[in-house]
Design a protein around this motif. Structure first.
Motif, PDB file in Angstrom:
ATOM      1  N   PHE A  23       4.328  28.318  -5.939  1.00 46.38           N
ATOM      2  CA  PHE A  23       4.928  29.475  -5.283  1.00 46.38           C
ATOM      3  C   PHE A  23       4.496  30.805  -5.915  1.00 46.38           C
ATOM      4  O   PHE A  23       4.669  31.859  -5.323  1.00 46.38           O
ATOM      5  CB  PHE A  23       6.454  29.366  -5.313  1.00 46.38           C
ATOM      6  N   GLN A  24       3.942  30.786  -7.106  1.00 45.84           N
ATOM      7  CA  GLN A  24       3.601  32.007  -7.807  1.00 45.84           C
ATOM      8  C   GLN A  24       2.285  32.596  -7.284  1.00 45.84           C
ATOM      9  O   GLN A  24       1.378  31.855  -6.882  1.00 45.84           O
ATOM     10  CB  GLN A  24       3.474  31.736  -9.310  1.00 45.84           C
ATOM     11  N   ALA A  61      -2.710  36.748  -4.560  1.00 50.61           N
ATOM     12  CA  ALA A  61      -2.625  35.927  -3.342  1.00 50.61           C
ATOM     13  C   ALA A  61      -1.324  35.134  -3.328  1.00 50.61           C
ATOM     14  O   ALA A  61      -0.995  34.440  -4.294  1.00 50.61           O
ATOM     15  CB  ALA A  61      -3.818  34.981  -3.264  1.00 50.61           C
ATOM     16  N   THR A  62      -0.590  35.239  -2.223  1.00 45.13           N
ATOM     17  CA  THR A  62       0.692  34.546  -2.111  1.00 45.13           C
ATOM     18  C   THR A  62       0.464  33.092  -1.729  1.00 45.13           C
ATOM     19  O   THR A  62      -0.633  32.673  -1.353  1.00 45.13           O
ATOM     20  CB  THR A  62       1.568  35.210  -1.040  1.00 45.13           C
ATOM     21  N   ARG A  82      -2.741  31.641   0.331  1.00 46.68           N
ATOM     22  CA  ARG A  82      -3.608  30.592  -0.210  1.00 46.68           C
ATOM     23  C   ARG A  82      -3.685  29.398   0.732  1.00 46.68           C
ATOM     24  O   ARG A  82      -4.758  28.820   0.951  1.00 46.68           O
ATOM     25  CB  ARG A  82      -3.119  30.162  -1.605  1.00 46.68           C
ATOM     26  N   ASN A  83      -2.560  29.023   1.316  1.00 45.74           N
ATOM     27  CA  ASN A  83      -2.584  27.907   2.255  1.00 45.74           C
ATOM     28  C   ASN A  83      -3.277  28.270   3.558  1.00 45.74           C
ATOM     29  O   ASN A  83      -3.923  27.425   4.185  1.00 45.74           O
ATOM     30  CB  ASN A  83      -1.159  27.415   2.522  1.00 45.74           C
ATOM     31  N   ARG A 107       1.004  21.396  10.846  1.00 47.26           N
ATOM     32  CA  ARG A 107       0.939  22.846  10.880  1.00 47.26           C
ATOM     33  C   ARG A 107       2.160  23.482  10.231  1.00 47.26           C
ATOM     34  O   ARG A 107       2.822  24.323  10.808  1.00 47.26           O
ATOM     35  CB  ARG A 107       0.751  23.321  12.320  1.00 47.26           C
ATOM     36  N   GLY A 108       2.482  23.034   9.030  1.00 42.81           N
ATOM     37  CA  GLY A 108       3.565  23.626   8.264  1.00 42.81           C
ATOM     38  C   GLY A 108       3.021  24.710   7.345  1.00 42.81           C
ATOM     39  O   GLY A 108       1.867  25.129   7.442  1.00 42.81           O
ATOM     40  N   ARG A 109       3.851  25.171   6.437  1.00 44.25           N
ATOM     41  CA  ARG A 109       3.452  26.251   5.540  1.00 44.25           C
ATOM     42  C   ARG A 109       2.477  25.754   4.476  1.00 44.25           C
ATOM     43  O   ARG A 109       1.698  26.527   3.933  1.00 44.25           O
ATOM     44  CB  ARG A 109       4.688  26.871   4.903  1.00 44.25           C
TER      45      ARG A 109
END
Length: 345
Positions: A169-170, A246-247, A251-252, A264-266
């Motif tokens: 998450f960082q 980059a959040t 990044r995803n 197609r999730g986060r």
């Protein structure tokens, strides 16, 4: 064999879209009629395929997929790249069906042909007769074929890689993913050079900046882990375009741009599909299935004696892989069809 409850549920979800089609199909009478009845035909063919053997199953699976392709095209919000949504003919042809099974080659043909038009809608590459692609290469672009090869040379194979995206998450400059389904021989070599050569078949993913190593040395070997079936995984990293801040979502999103997404999730979850022939981009998973099921259906239809030899479990080493592929199609393709309709709509 019959449809299991999970597959039946997928068909129920597909049936539910027929009374409330995607916008492109709902707003056009001809599109709507095509969408609705093509899905009905696809479902009937898949249900019929589930209760017959390999002698006939490739015919029903391919034509079921072909009709589903017409529904997908009718549901597509943007068909400008394809020159329209209506399809005629197969759009894909074999060079010579009497060649040894792994060496049978196919190529794209005709602007309005189903394979060509749907490939354009999905942004999937095609290839001409001069660059005709061997079935052995196409075979390995289907994820379900990873452990069922039709060639003896394991080192020459480039199969689909599974990708599980960044869960940190960082803010971070590297987009990280656990990449799995590397072949055992590659993990046994544990060589950075072998990894680079192997990843050349996955050009969208080959720009990785680093990976977890067994030592702190910058040239240390890849630290492969082993999965339950004996294949390998490796944590890999790509530089995020947004840099140090980059959040997680960014990044995803970057990882998702490299692969075909399955969820197609986060968190980006999908596959790296190897390129085939002279292509520089990989096929959409639906078109990978299309090319292989087409080839097998043509064999079954036009070369029944040769097909009987290929599926003879007492004589042919390809018989069981073919059986497994056709069994997988009954479950995997309805899910992929539903996903693709959602994607194009």
């Amino acid at each position: 064999m019959t449809l299991n409850s999970i597959t039946g549920n997928v068909w129920s979800r597909l049936r539910a879209t027929r009374s409330d089609p995607p916008a492109a199909a709902a707003g056009n009478r001809k599109r709507r009629e095509t969408y609705v009845f093509a899905l009905e035909q696809a479902e009937q063919m898949f249900r019929a395929a589930a209760v017959v053997g390999p002698a006939t199953r490739p015919l029903l699976v391919f034509y079921g997929l072909s009709q589903a392709g017409r529904a997908i095209a009718a549901a597509a919000a943007d068909t400008s790249a394809a020159g329209g949504w209506e399809m005629s003919s197969h759009g894909i042809l074999p060079v010579e069906l009497r060649d040894p099974l792994p060496d049978i080659k196919v190529y794209a043909d005709g602007n309005k042909g189903s394979f060509v038009r749907l490939s354009h809608i999905l942004g999937s590459p095609i290839w001409g007769k001069d660059d005709a692609v061997r079935l052995a290469q196409l075979w390995d672009t289907v994820p379900e074929n990873r452990t069922q090869p039709i060639v003896d040379d394991e080192r020459s194979r480039r199969t689909v890689l599974r990708v599980h995206g960044d869960r940190s998450f960082q803010p971070h400059p590297l987009a990280s993913a656990l990449v799995s389904h590397f072949p055992p021989w590659l993990a046994a070599e544990a060589s950075g050079q072998s990894l680079r050569e192997f990843m050349a078949a996955y050009p969208t993913a080959s720009g990785y900046s680093s990976y977890v190593r067994t030592t702190d040395h910058p040239d240390g070997p890849p630290a492969y882990g082993t999965t339950q079936d004996g294949w390998a995984n490796l944590p890999m990293h790509w530089e995020a375009p947004q840099g140090r801040e980059a959040t997680w979502e960014q990044r995803n999103e970057h990882l998702g741009s490299m692969m075909h997404l399955f969820e197609r999730g986060r968190v980006a979850t999908g596959v790296f599909v190897p390129v085939v022939g002279a292509n520089t981009t990989s096929q959409h998973p639906l078109m990978a299935w299309w090319a292989v099921t087409f080839t097998l259906s043509m064999l079954a239809r036009y070369q029944p004696a040769e097909w009987a030899t290929h599926i003879d479990v007492d004589r042919s080493r390809t018989a069981v892989p073919i059986e497994q592929f056709l069994a997988s199609a009954i479950d995997a393709l309805p899910r992929l069809i539903l996903q693709t309709i959602q994607e194009v709509a």
